[in-house]
Design an enzyme around this catalytic site. Structure first.
Site, PDB file in Angstrom:
ATOM      1  N   ASP A  31      92.419 -33.950  17.969  1.00 50.26           N
ATOM      2  CA  ASP A  31      92.702 -32.877  17.002  1.00 50.26           C
ATOM      3  C   ASP A  31      91.454 -32.039  16.783  1.00 50.26           C
ATOM      4  O   ASP A  31      90.409 -32.567  16.389  1.00 50.26           O
ATOM      5  CB  ASP A  31      93.134 -33.493  15.660  1.00 50.26           C
ATOM      6  CG  ASP A  31      94.548 -34.027  15.701  1.00 50.26           C
ATOM      7  OD1 ASP A  31      95.460 -33.270  16.058  1.00 50.26           O
ATOM      8  OD2 ASP A  31      94.739 -35.220  15.369  1.00 50.26           O
ATOM      9  N   ASP A 171     104.266 -34.828  16.099  1.00 48.03           N
ATOM     10  CA  ASP A 171     102.947 -35.138  15.554  1.00 48.03           C
ATOM     11  C   ASP A 171     102.929 -35.048  14.029  1.00 48.03           C
ATOM     12  O   ASP A 171     103.184 -33.978  13.464  1.00 48.03           O
ATOM     13  CB  ASP A 171     101.951 -34.131  16.157  1.00 48.03           C
ATOM     14  CG  ASP A 171     100.512 -34.371  15.731  1.00 48.03           C
ATOM     15  OD1 ASP A 171     100.210 -35.447  15.196  1.00 48.03           O
ATOM     16  OD2 ASP A 171      99.692 -33.456  15.959  1.00 48.03           O
TER      17      ASP A 171
HETATM   18  C1  DX5 Z   1      97.595 -33.206  11.697  1.00 46.82           C
HETATM   19  C2  DX5 Z   1      97.181 -33.649  13.079  1.00 46.82           C
HETATM   20  C3  DX5 Z   1      97.813 -34.940  13.495  1.00 46.82           C
HETATM   21  C4  DX5 Z   1      97.405 -36.089  12.635  1.00 46.82           C
HETATM   22  C5  DX5 Z   1      98.265 -37.287  12.854  1.00 46.82           C
HETATM   23  O1  DX5 Z   1      97.004 -32.005  11.408  1.00 46.82           O
HETATM   24  O2  DX5 Z   1      97.536 -32.681  14.033  1.00 46.82           O
HETATM   25  O3  DX5 Z   1      97.570 -35.208  14.870  1.00 46.82           O
HETATM   26  O4  DX5 Z   1      96.069 -36.472  12.891  1.00 46.82           O
HETATM   27  O5  DX5 Z   1      97.873 -38.232  11.915  1.00 46.82           O
HETATM   28  P1  DX5 Z   1      98.924 -39.080  11.069  1.00 46.82           P
HETATM   29  O6  DX5 Z   1      99.682 -39.901  12.075  1.00 46.82           O
HETATM   30  O7  DX5 Z   1      98.050 -39.869  10.176  1.00 46.82           O
HETATM   31  O8  DX5 Z   1      99.815 -38.102  10.363  1.00 46.82           O
HETATM   32 ZN    ZN Z   2      97.533 -33.327  16.141  1.00 43.03          ZN
END
Ligand code: DX5
Ligand code: ZN
Length: 208
Positions: A31, A171
């Site tokens: 990310d 996601d």
């Molecule tokens: C949110 C990100 C995700 C996030 C997922 O902005 O794009 O990839 O890190 O994390 P969890 O699974 O904790 O929602």
């Molecule tokens: Zn992400």
């Protein structure tokens, strides 16, 4: 089901990447936030590039940035399978998707919870992945937005209608409960559900 692990919520990235490398996870979800497209900012590329030291997994790069063209050449340098940026950016999307393909990397477009799937239509011929956001982008550990199951079905219908082979990745807020609402997808991206656990492999297996 393929699984992509996000280390956004990690308190010790090198150690968590090494632990993930010992699992059967398919991708490491990277990310990237620029403090403009979303409020938060992740570390600069000169630090992020060192993740290659800790993982031999292929990378699934998620650019939450307002200027993807600036970031694509950087992340194309790593062991990258997919680079995804947002359909909501105010940039030449077709040009950015072509740039990703010039590096022989698969190209994806991410779509925020409040954006209509029809926004993807002009770019479908260039897409290898659609990243359906099941939370607002910007931080880990949020709750899965109800109704994302319908959105995934709409994206699947669009891909069928336009005869596009792209994979669907979901996601945000993914865990062993919310995964049942993502039946129509190909990849699940999970962050805190995996990273906050003592047993990464057990959590990854529970999502497959
Ligand atoms: C949110 C990100 C995700 C996030 C997922 O902005 O794009 O990839 O890190 O994390 P969890 O699974 O904790 O929602
Ligand atoms: Zn992400």
């Amino acid at each position: 089901m393929k699984i992509s692990a996000s280390f956004l919520s990690s308190k010790n990235i090198p150690s968590d990447l090494v632990r993930l490398n010992d699992t059967d996870v398919d991708y490491i979800h990277v990310d990237i936030m620029d403090g403009k497209f979303v409020q938060n900012k992740t570390m600069p590329f000169r630090e992020m590039r060192h993740i290659y030291r800790y993982t031999s997994k292929r990378l699934d790069v998620h650019l939450m940035v307002s200027d993807p063209i600036k970031y694509i050449p950087l992340y194309a340098e790593l062991n990258t399978e997919y680079i995804t940026f947002h359909v909501e950016v105010d940039q030449d999307i077709e040009k950015a998707l072509n740039l990703i393909h010039q590096y022989s990397i698969k190209a994806g477009l991410a779509i925020c919870p409040n954006t209509k799937v029809s926004e993807l239509i002009p770019y479908l011929p260039y897409l290898d992945m659609i990243l359906v956001m099941s939370v607002e982008p910007g931080k880990g550990g949020q709750s899965f937005i109800e109704g994302t199951d319908k959105k995934i079905l709409e994206v699947r219908a669009l891909l069928n209608e336009y005869h596009v082979q792209a994979v669907i990745n979901v996601d945000g807020g993914i865990n062993d409960q919310t995964r049942v609402q993502c039946g129509e997808c190909d990849i699940l991206t999970a962050g805190s559900y995996i990273i906050s656990s003592d047993n990464f492999q057990e959590k990854i297996s529970s999502l497959r």
